[in-house]
Each structure stands twice: as structure tokens, then as C-alpha cells.
Scaffold this motif. Structure first.
Motif, mmCIF file in Angstrom:
data_model
loop_
_atom_site.group_PDB
_atom_site.id
_atom_site.type_symbol
_atom_site.label_atom_id
_atom_site.label_comp_id
_atom_site.label_asym_id
_atom_site.label_seq_id
_atom_site.Cartn_x
_atom_site.Cartn_y
_atom_site.Cartn_z
ATOM 1 N N THR A 115 8.869 -45.518 -10.968
ATOM 2 C CA THR A 115 8.256 -44.547 -10.059
ATOM 3 C C THR A 115 6.878 -44.154 -10.585
ATOM 4 O OG1 THR A 115 10.445 -43.686 -9.536
ATOM 5 C CG2 THR A 115 8.598 -42.335 -8.877
ATOM 6 N N SER A 116 6.798 -43.972 -11.908
ATOM 7 C CA SER A 116 5.509 -43.567 -12.480
ATOM 8 C C SER A 116 4.485 -44.699 -12.392
ATOM 9 C CB SER A 116 5.683 -43.099 -13.929
ATOM 10 O OG SER A 116 5.917 -44.207 -14.757
ATOM 11 N N LEU A 117 4.959 -45.933 -12.148
ATOM 12 C CA LEU A 117 4.038 -47.060 -11.958
ATOM 13 C C LEU A 117 3.749 -47.290 -10.468
ATOM 14 C CD1 LEU A 117 5.578 -49.608 -14.522
ATOM 15 C CD2 LEU A 117 3.494 -48.253 -14.804
ATOM 16 N N GLY A 118 4.226 -46.376 -9.631
ATOM 17 C CA GLY A 118 3.903 -46.463 -8.206
ATOM 18 C C GLY A 118 4.918 -47.202 -7.358
ATOM 19 N N TYR A 119 6.091 -47.517 -7.911
ATOM 20 C CA TYR A 119 7.125 -48.204 -7.144
ATOM 21 C C TYR A 119 7.945 -47.198 -6.346
ATOM 22 C CZ TYR A 119 6.594 -52.475 -10.046
ATOM 23 O OH TYR A 119 6.126 -53.590 -10.671
ATOM 24 N N ALA A 120 8.484 -47.636 -5.209
ATOM 25 C CA ALA A 120 9.443 -46.819 -4.468
ATOM 26 C C ALA A 120 10.849 -47.258 -4.875
ATOM 27 C CB ALA A 120 9.258 -47.030 -2.965
ATOM 28 N N VAL A 121 11.781 -46.297 -4.938
ATOM 29 C CA VAL A 121 13.176 -46.624 -5.263
ATOM 30 C C VAL A 121 13.953 -46.717 -3.961
ATOM 31 C CG1 VAL A 121 15.251 -45.868 -6.481
ATOM 32 C CG2 VAL A 121 12.980 -45.342 -7.426
ATOM 33 N N VAL A 122 14.574 -47.870 -3.706
ATOM 34 C CA VAL A 122 15.377 -48.007 -2.488
ATOM 35 C C VAL A 122 16.770 -48.497 -2.856
ATOM 36 C CG1 VAL A 122 13.359 -48.504 -1.061
ATOM 37 C CG2 VAL A 122 14.670 -50.391 -2.018
ATOM 38 N N GLU A 123 17.750 -48.110 -2.032
ATOM 39 C CA GLU A 123 19.114 -48.576 -2.261
ATOM 40 C C GLU A 123 19.575 -49.319 -1.015
ATOM 41 O OE1 GLU A 123 21.667 -45.789 -4.970
ATOM 42 O OE2 GLU A 123 20.417 -44.587 -3.636
ATOM 43 N N GLY A 124 20.618 -50.099 -1.165
ATOM 44 C CA GLY A 124 21.031 -50.869 0.012
ATOM 45 C C GLY A 124 22.517 -51.071 0.067
ATOM 46 N N GLN A 125 22.938 -51.787 1.096
ATOM 47 C CA GLN A 125 24.366 -51.927 1.344
ATOM 48 C C GLN A 125 25.020 -52.906 0.368
ATOM 49 O OE1 GLN A 125 22.629 -53.107 4.975
ATOM 50 N NE2 GLN A 125 24.114 -54.759 5.248
ATOM 51 N N GLU A 126 26.302 -52.622 0.077
ATOM 52 C CA GLU A 126 27.060 -53.489 -0.828
ATOM 53 C C GLU A 126 27.855 -54.538 -0.054
ATOM 54 O OE1 GLU A 126 29.200 -50.919 -3.558
ATOM 55 O OE2 GLU A 126 27.382 -49.718 -3.818
ATOM 56 N N VAL A 127 28.192 -54.235 1.198
ATOM 57 C CA VAL A 127 28.810 -55.244 2.059
ATOM 58 C C VAL A 127 27.663 -55.923 2.803
ATOM 59 C CG1 VAL A 127 30.275 -55.647 4.067
ATOM 60 C CG2 VAL A 127 30.980 -54.011 2.304
ATOM 61 N N GLU A 128 27.557 -57.231 2.633
ATOM 62 C CA GLU A 128 26.356 -57.930 3.088
ATOM 63 C C GLU A 128 26.733 -59.192 3.849
ATOM 64 O OE1 GLU A 128 23.616 -58.001 4.276
ATOM 65 O OE2 GLU A 128 22.424 -57.237 2.601
ATOM 66 N N ASP A 129 25.801 -59.678 4.660
ATOM 67 C CA ASP A 129 26.079 -60.956 5.326
ATOM 68 C C ASP A 129 25.492 -62.100 4.491
ATOM 69 O OD1 ASP A 129 23.298 -61.098 6.002
ATOM 70 O OD2 ASP A 129 23.702 -59.796 7.731
ATOM 71 N N GLU A 130 25.931 -63.314 4.827
ATOM 72 C CA GLU A 130 25.486 -64.488 4.074
ATOM 73 C C GLU A 130 23.973 -64.669 4.143
ATOM 74 O OE1 GLU A 130 27.636 -68.407 4.040
ATOM 75 O OE2 GLU A 130 28.549 -67.463 5.808
ATOM 76 N N THR A 131 23.407 -64.312 5.291
ATOM 77 C CA THR A 131 21.967 -64.490 5.464
ATOM 78 C C THR A 131 21.174 -63.759 4.390
ATOM 79 O OG1 THR A 131 22.367 -64.541 7.847
ATOM 80 C CG2 THR A 131 20.078 -64.246 7.119
ATOM 81 N N HIS A 132 21.520 -62.467 4.181
ATOM 82 C CA HIS A 132 20.721 -61.661 3.256
ATOM 83 C C HIS A 132 21.110 -61.864 1.799
ATOM 84 C CE1 HIS A 132 20.007 -59.706 7.127
ATOM 85 N NE2 HIS A 132 18.837 -59.356 6.614
ATOM 86 N N ASN A 133 22.384 -62.222 1.574
ATOM 87 C CA ASN A 133 22.792 -62.422 0.180
ATOM 88 C C ASN A 133 22.420 -63.824 -0.327
ATOM 89 O OD1 ASN A 133 24.530 -61.021 -2.054
ATOM 90 N ND2 ASN A 133 25.218 -63.146 -2.042
ATOM 91 N N PHE A 134 22.415 -64.811 0.613
ATOM 92 C CA PHE A 134 22.193 -66.205 0.190
ATOM 93 C C PHE A 134 21.084 -66.926 0.960
ATOM 94 C CE2 PHE A 134 26.869 -65.788 -0.868
ATOM 95 C CZ PHE A 134 26.717 -65.842 -2.231
#
Ligand code: FA5
Length: 335
Positions: A115-134
Motif C-alpha cells: 500500500t505504501s508503494l501505491g498498490y491497491a489491495v483487492v480480494e476475490g472469490q475462492e469458488v472460481e470457474d475454469e476460465t479465470h483459474n486456468f
């Protein structure tokens, strides 16, 4: 009778006992009242003398009863005050307080650094489809790299994400470059557990996309993180490695000066052009502009469990998630 009555009054040690003594002598059928009733049988002179004596006795007994009553009430009050007194010098009751899990604290620490280097912290879903995971990560179904990460499949064809890299795709799909994000989160792999492998563990992902981003930027970011976590003498080492979604790819280690050893932390590399192309396809399907082709970026993913194990001397990764308070309370820290 006076002596006997006074003794009874002074000897009454509760208000109830005193009341019954009072009734015994001064009540409607009491002994003193009975004597007053006998006055009618006397001559006028005797009556005057005797009447005065009985009234005096009555007054003495009433005064003694009142005095005893005051004493008893005072004593009861004092006893209550004493029993309810608060000794402010006594140590307080130690209430059990919760604390942050040691992995949560590492994730917070990493998030603060970025964060101090200017990054945003984001979280996401743990149940995922094949498209986004692979698939969008350059791992189509036929790709042998799919076997690198053993996967928990759900009945509906979705997966428990095997890494936080799914968020690279999800974030770029809906945000435009330039961007700098980090992603702390849980991931799952269908593998036998041992001292360094769990089927549920944590990862911390980073993604930077813009114009003219190079390997030097990646190295700088990891070095900055290393110095913030392991002191100003921390150094970074990269070794060529293969991940389908980066090219070139590299595993990285940080020099832990205090312990005089390298810490293998995770994988990284320059975002593969196929990933940018897949993201643009997903954007197009949503009616958004194709904007990633021709951009450059780097990504990294590391295991915070490893940092915690080495930093705190925790010998087995399974301790983190076994809910054993004897282990966890040692690393409670401040809230
Ligand atoms: C990946 O998961 C890549 N997504 C990392 C990456 C991101 C590479 C971005 C390039 C660009 P890998 O499978 O090696 O890579 O896992 C990364 C880290 O997770 C490992 O270094 C290790 O610290 C940790 N890890 C992997 N498997 C386990 C496990 N079963 N238990 C605990 N930690 C694990």
C-alpha cells in the motif's frame, strides 16, 4: 421485670428478634400493657403511683427498643458497605481476549508494505470457474501445466481456486491499466498434506500493468518488500522457472540476513501476451474496450505460510489451521 426486659432488648441480634421482644412487652397483649390493665382495681392513690411507674417503665423500654433498633440498622448498613466495598488495588479479572491469526498478521504486514508503494489491495472469490483459474492464464484444458496444480472440482464444474492468480484476470477484466494491485487470500489444492504442504493455504499475489514495465521493476518491487520485511540488508535472487502465465518466469528468494540464508518465497515473471489477449477477449464479451494488448506488466505470487514458519520457527504448516490455541496464542500480538 425492667431488668429482664432490658436484657432481652439488648440481646436481640436481629430486627426480627427485637420486634418479637417488643411485642412480648409493649404489644397489645404484652406484659407492660397487661399491668396497665390492672390499674382499674387499685385505689386512686395507688393507681397514680403505680400508673406513673408503669408509664416510666414503658418509656424506658420504648427508648431501649429504639436504641437497639438503631444499633442493629447501623450494623446491617456497615456490614453491607463492607461486603460491597471495591478494593481498587486488587488486580482485575483477566478476560480472555482474541487476537489476529499469525497468517492474517503476515498478510496485513505485506499489504501495508505494498500500500505504501501505491498498490491497491483487492480480494476475490475462492469458488472460481475454469476460465479465470486456468484458461485465461494460458492454461487451456489440454495444457500439461494444468497437472502442476491438483485441483478440487465442484459438482457444477467450478473449482476451488488453486492460486490467487485468478484475480489477475478478474481485476483486468473490469479495470483499465495502468494498475498496481496485491491480492491476499486462501487457495486450495488436492494434495497429500505434510509439514510444508496443506490442502488449504494462503497466497499473496501482485500484479502491475502499464507501459514499458520491465523485469527491473519486478526485481525492485520484490527487493523493496524484502527490505521492509527482513531489514535493510535483504537481497533478492531470481532463478529461471516456468509458469504458463508469465514469460520469462522466475522463482525468487530473499536473503534473510539475520539467519544468513535464502528464503524461497514464490514465483514471478512478466505477464504473458496470451494472458493480455485472453483478458481482452473477456472484456470484449462484456462490451468493454480491448485495451491490454501491447501493454507490459509483471506478476508474482508467494506463500505467506512459509514466511511465518521461518520467521517464527513453526516446524509444520498444519499448525496454522488446526485451531490449537496452545500454538496460536503464542503469536497473538496486539489487537
Ligand atoms: C503459483 O501458485 C503461481 N500462481 C505463482 C505465480 C504468480 C507465479 C504470479 C508467477 C506469477 P506455486 O504453485 O509455485 O505457484 O505456488 C506459489 C507458492 O505457494 C509456493 O512458493 C509456496 O510457497 C506456496 N505453496 C504452493 N503449494 C503449497 C501447499 N500445498 N501448501 C503450502 N504452500 C504452498
Amino acid at each position: 421485670m425492667q431488668e429482664e426486659a432490658l436484657n432481652a432488648i439488648r440481646g436481640a441480634d436481629t430486627l426480627e428478634a427485637l420486634q418479637s421482644v417488643k411485642t412480648q412487652y409493649l404489644g397489645k397483649n404484652g406484659l407492660v400493657t397487661a399491668q396497665l390493665k390492672t390499674l382499674g382495681t387499685l385505689t386512686p392513690d395507688e393507681r397514680r403511683e403505680r400508673g406513673a411507674a408503669i408509664n416510666l417503665l414503658k418509656q424506658i423500654l420504648e427508648a431501649a427498643t429504639q436504641a437497639r433498633e438503631n444499633e442493629l440498622r447501623q450494623a446491617a448498613l456497615e456490614a453491607r458497605l463492607a461486603s460491597e466495598a471495591i478494593d481498587v488495588t486488587l488486580p482485575g479479572l483477566a478476560l480472555p481476549a482474541g487476537g489476529l491469526h499469525v497468517i492474517t498478521r503476515i498478510l496485513y504486514e505485506l499489504s501495508d508494505i505494498f500500500t505504501s508503494l501505491g498498490y491497491a489491495v483487492v480480494e476475490g472469490q475462492e469458488v472460481e470457474d475454469e476460465t479465470h483459474n486456468f484458461d485465461a492464464l494460458n492454461m487451456p484444458a489440454w495444457h500439461p501445466a494444468r497437472d502442476l496444480q491438483d485441483t478440487f472440482w465442484l459438482e457444477n464444474g467450478q473449482v476451488l481456486r488453486t492460486h490467487t492468480s485468478n484475480m489477475q484476470i478478474r481485476y483486468m477484466e473490469t479495470h483499465e491499466p495502468p494498475l498496481k494491485i496485491v491480492v491476499p487470500g486462501r487457495v486450495y489444492r488436492y494434495e497429500a498434506t505434510d509439514a510444508t504442504h496443506e490442502s488449504m493455504f494462503h497466497q499473496f499475489e501482485g500484479l502491475v500493468v502499464g507501459e514499458g514495465i520491465t523485469m527491473a521493476d519486478l526485481k525492485g518491487a520484490i527487493a523493496e518488500m524484502g527490505r521492509a520485511m527482513f531489514g535493510k540488508n535483504a537481497r533478492v535472487r531470481f532463478q529461471p522457472s516456468y509458469y504458463p502465465f508469465v514469460e520469462p518466469g522466475a522463482d525468487f528468494a530473499i536473503w534473510w540476513d539475520q539467519e544468513q540464508r535464502w528464503l524461497e518465497l514464490g514465483g514471478s515473471g512478466m505477464v504473458h501476451p496470451n494472458v493480455f489477449r485472453a483478458v481482452d477477449d473477456l472484456r470484449e464479451a462484456r462490451g468493454l474496450t480491448r485495451i491490454y494488448e501491447g501493454k507490459t506488466g509483471f506478476a508474482f505470487g508467494l506463500g505467506p505460510n512459509r514466511i511465518a514458519m521461518l520467521r517464527y520457527g513453526i516446524p509444520d504448516i498444519r499448525y496454522f489451521y488446526a485451531n490449537d490455541l496452545r500454538v496460536l496464542t503464542q503469536f497473538r500480538g496486539d489487537l
